[in-house]
Enzyme design. Structure first.
Site, PDB file in Angstrom:
ATOM      1  CD  GLU A  15     -59.324  62.548 -40.571  1.00 33.59           C
ATOM      2  OE1 GLU A  15     -58.434  62.931 -41.342  1.00 33.59           O
ATOM      3  OE2 GLU A  15     -59.101  61.817 -39.567  1.00 33.59           O
TER       4      GLU A  15
ATOM      5  CD  GLU B  61     -57.141  66.691 -41.570  1.00 35.86           C
ATOM      6  OE1 GLU B  61     -58.044  67.016 -40.811  1.00 35.86           O
ATOM      7  OE2 GLU B  61     -56.460  65.644 -41.432  1.00 35.86           O
TER       8      GLU B  61
ATOM      9  CD1 TRP C  85     -55.345  64.419 -33.115  1.00 35.18           C
ATOM     10  CD2 TRP C  85     -56.883  64.263 -31.503  1.00 35.18           C
ATOM     11  NE1 TRP C  85     -56.564  64.166 -33.713  1.00 35.18           N
ATOM     12  CE2 TRP C  85     -57.520  64.064 -32.749  1.00 35.18           C
ATOM     13  CE3 TRP C  85     -57.653  64.205 -30.336  1.00 35.18           C
ATOM     14  CZ2 TRP C  85     -58.887  63.812 -32.867  1.00 35.18           C
ATOM     15  CZ3 TRP C  85     -59.009  63.952 -30.447  1.00 35.18           C
ATOM     16  CH2 TRP C  85     -59.608  63.759 -31.699  1.00 35.18           C
TER      17      TRP C  85
ATOM     18  CD1 TRP D  53     -51.995  66.461 -34.346  1.00 33.26           C
ATOM     19  CD2 TRP D  53     -52.247  67.700 -32.512  1.00 33.26           C
ATOM     20  NE1 TRP D  53     -53.320  66.841 -34.277  1.00 33.26           N
ATOM     21  CE2 TRP D  53     -53.504  67.604 -33.167  1.00 33.26           C
ATOM     22  CE3 TRP D  53     -52.177  68.453 -31.332  1.00 33.26           C
ATOM     23  CZ2 TRP D  53     -54.667  68.206 -32.672  1.00 33.26           C
ATOM     24  CZ3 TRP D  53     -53.330  69.051 -30.838  1.00 33.26           C
ATOM     25  CH2 TRP D  53     -54.562  68.931 -31.501  1.00 33.26           C
TER      26      TRP D  53
END
Length: 788
Positions: free
Chosen positions: A402, A489, A164, A166
């Protein structure tokens, strides 16, 4: 009923033409990566660039094997119970295939008594490469657009295993949750699903597995109230009514009483804890009401705390939850690219009063709805909704992360060419399962989402919004342009703690490139994000301090702005609380569990009582159950601390409310913005604001007196300002990786003092503890602010 764990004696093997790995001792629960690491066969995947060099692990098939002794017992049935297999597995007992799996998010039960032998038995679990399985289905069903060029939509597995922005790409396999034999006779409780309500009613639904027909006795007991009935079929329900129960509340709104519930069916017993409370979601305003009372959500997003979930113990969760609570958090959003978390996770949330928003595990991609996926999704959802139903902390089910926005706004429609993308899951299958199995909680189809399929998903005026233009393109002051209902978010990046970065990188010396950085153009965005707020760093030490500071300021700016809009805005969920490895990311707590400066800023921004500036006014925020009254002192000062103008305004803020205070003209603007500041104080809450951005302020080189003396558990560091000190911080992990500090980013006026408590078990050099680069401030002598 007899349960026997099968966690001992496992070995791990993989047969490839070019390489043979065999007989590696394996830990169960665990995974291939942790077993190879423990055997010394691979380097730590979290260090340097080892992630890239270990990609081969996820592209192999792996076999776990153990032998165990068994002797016949008095029971009629014996099942092999697999609480979690990751992911595409074939299970064999004594050479006979007993079943296959293709879903990390499910548990499995296989009848095996007919295969068990007196004496030695061999159990094998062979895991097929997740890449191979997902790749075949992608080829068969057609490509689906998503955020990453990885096949995670085609396998029911933790998506972020595939990498991802991160997280590392570490595609796991293994027996990741307990496995064992369970023997029973007559009948057993296959499922227990208690639904408790604030009026004290508990309806206990059960599903029964049985070896013969005939009447059975089902009973339940809670808080001294019991009920019993005879059942003849394979499902039943019992109703109980506890008079006047103590209600479960989120932290800051009341206590968290939990009640022991026992359910019995013959010799089989189920034990759990429940809480009495109600949850409502006012959909248009996206406002949670617990027990009829509106709750402002002070949330953080939760990602898996380790790429290898079997390493996440209850103690580690308790530490992370404590960090959330200490920062003023009252809700954890379990993000859809991860997992349905462990029982320990939800037990701790119940006990501590942390609300949980649970995404179903779908994230940032179009997902196929064809078989075998539809049946797998239905099975995992039914199992996990049933498993989590008892937990009062769980306040919402959410369909995905999302994906609705992706379909509407990210160009997916043309690429899909009519293929399925998940809409049937989010708008039909999942809400139907929640309505059937868990009507005590709201369901929301996805985030962001505006409340109806035909509306723009990411409309700030409705439902939930994700704000990512700030990190990707805009200055963080753009948060002030939003007037959202609920922000699920938003966030800003910063590097991990120095000790975390030093452990993860062997670079000498460290540079900004030494930190793992997975975001597209992440390093450039970090520097661009400094904008006009802070000077540009030209050394590693300055880069580390200033980008951490900028992360803290950016997120605090957004949180304060949105809290000041209460009750129009009724929640923020910061991206993100935690990390799964050492990386530069949006987290407040880094991958080694160290609190970043963002954590300290979040604690102030999420405090019950707070003062901030909003559109030229002061917003006095009171999210406490008592009114807040007093005299608000407003002083315009020179940087030397000398007052230039002073105003006192009487304020009264009702409980759970915000009061706006117009700034009197004498303090609203500076005569010389470069040399003045504004201080505001109400009781113990203080705000310091400068009239210009730091590089435009005529700061003097910082001067202070500092003293470090031993104290219980470490050191007490007292800093007394001789000049203004902007964003004073101490980083004791540079001296002792295990050291921490209780506060960061404190602005002092001349003559003021601050006391920092440093925790450490080591003897530290007092001069080092009070000098560069451990003690920092923006206007430190020779710092970036004063360089050409």
């Amino acid at each position: 009923m007899n349960h026997r764990p099968l966690h001992d004696g496992w070995t791990l093997s993989s047969r490839e033409a070019a390489d043979l790995i065999t007989g590696v001792p394996a830990t169960v629960p665990g995974c291939v990566h942790t077993d190879l690491l423990a055997a010394g066969l691979i380097d730590d995947p979290y260090l340097d660039d080892n992630e890239r060099r270990l990609a081969w692990i996820g592209r192999r098939d792996w076999t776990y094997r153990t032998t165990f002794a068994w002797s016949p017992d008095e029971h009629e049935r014996t099942d092999l119970v697999c609480r979690g297999l990751d992911t595409v597995a074939e299970v064999t007992l004594n050479g006979v295939r007993v079943g296959g799996t293709a879903n990390q998010h499910r548990s499995y039960r296989f009848p095996v008594r007919h295969l068990l032998r007196h004496g030695a038995n061999e159990l094998t679990v062979t895991f097929r490469s997740a890449y191979a399985y997902a790749g075949e289905l992608r080829a068969a069903l057609g490509e689906r657009p998503g955020a990453y060029d990885e096949p995670y939509p085609f396998i029911r597995k933790m998506a972020c295993n595939f990498g991802w922005d991160w997280g590392p790409t570490l595609v796991t396999a293994g027996i990741w949750r307990p496995i064992g034999l369970e023997s029973w006779s007559g009948a057993r409780l296959a499922e227990v699903r208690p639904l408790a309500r604030a009026d004290g009613t508990v309806r206990v639904h059960v599903r029964v597995e049985r070896t013969a027909e005939g009447p059975l006795t089902l009973s339940a007991e809670v808080a001294g109230v019991s009920a019993e009935r005879r059942i003849d079929g394979r499902s039943a329900a019992l109703a109980l009514k506890v008079p006047g129960p103590d209600l479960w509340w989120p932290r800051g709104h009341g206590d968290q009483p939990l009640y022991d519930l026992t359910v019995r069916l013959g010799e089989d017993e189920w034990h759990g804890r429940i809480g009495f409370r109600s949850v409502e979601l006012e959909r248009e305003a996206f406002r949670f009401k617990i027990n009829g009372s509106p709750v402002y959500v002070r949330g953080v997003n939760w990602i898996p705390d380790d790429c290898f979930p079997s390493r996440v113990t209850r103690e580690r969760l308790a530490e992370r939850f404590g960090q959330a609570l200490d920062a003023g958090v009252n809700l954890l959003r379990v993000w859809g690219g991860g997992l349905y978390e462990s029982d320990d996770f939800y037990d701790l949330a119940d006990e501590l009063g942390l609300m949980v928003w649970q995404d179903f595990p779908f994230a940032c991609s179009a997902y196929p709805e064809e078989e075998p996926f539809r049946s797998e999704v239905a099975a995992e959802a039914r199992e996990n909704v049933t498993r989590l139903a008892p937990h009062p902390s769980l306040v919402m089910w959410c369909g995905n992360n999302e994906n609705l926005e992706g379909h509407a706004d990210w160009g997916w429609r043309d690429r899909l060419q009519g293929r399925s993308w998940g809409a049937g899951f989010y708008h039909d299958l999942l809400p139907g399962i929640v309505a059937e199995l868990d009507p005590t909680r709201p369901y929301w189809p996805g985030s962001p989402y505006s409340g109806a399929p035909g509306l723009p998903p990411n409309d700030p005026a409705r439902g939930t919004v994700h704000i990512w233009d700030v990190w990707n393109r805009e200055d963080y002051t753009r948060y002030a342009a939003y007037r959202p209902r609920f922000v699920a978010e938003f966030g800003f990046q910063g590097p991990p703690a120095y000790a975390t970065l030093r452990r993860a990188s062997s670079d000498e010396p460290l540079t900004p490139r030494s930190s793992h950085q997975k975001a597209v153009d992440g390093q450039e965005k970090l520097l661009r994000g400094l904008g006009a707020h802070l000077p540009r760093p030209d050394t590693f030490d300055d880069w580390h301090y200033l980008t951490q500071l900028n992360q803290a300021r950016a997120v605090a700016f957004g949180v304060e702005r949105f809290r000041a809009l209460m009750p129009h805005t009724m929640g923020t969920v910061v991206w993100q609380l935690n990390d799964c490895w050492p990386v530069t990311s949006w987290a407040a707590v880094d991958g080694d569990g160290r609190r970043k400066p963002l954590w300290h800023a979040l604690r102030r921004a999420y405090a019950d009582r707070m003062i901030t500036v909003l559109d030229g006014e002061l917003a006095v925020v009171n999210d406490a159950p008592q009114a807040w009254s007093g005299e608000l002192e407003l002083v315009r000062r020179r940087l030397t601390g000398e007052p230039l103008a002073k105003e006192v305004v009487a304020v009264h803020v009702a409980p759970r409310a915000v009061t706006r205070v117009a700034l009197p003209p004498s303090v609203a603007a500076a005569d010389d913005p470069a040399r003045e500041l504004l201080s505001a104080r109400l009781d113990a809450v203080r705000l310091v604001r400068f009239y210009a951005e730091d590089p435009a302020v005529a700061f003097p080189p910082a001067a202070w007196d500092a003293d470090a003396e031993p104290a219980p558990g470490g050191y007490r560091v007292t800093v007394t300002a001789r000049t203004v000190l902007r964003e004073l911080a101490i980083f004791p992990d540079r001296l002792d990786p295990d050291a921490g500090v209780d506060d960061q980013l404190v602005t002092l006026l001349p003559g003021e003092s601050a006391v920092f408590h440093v925790t450490t078990a080591k003897e530290l050099d007092a001069a080092a503890l009070t000098g560069f680069p451990v003690l920092r401030c923006v206007n430190e002598p020779g710092g970036a602010l004063f360089r050409p």
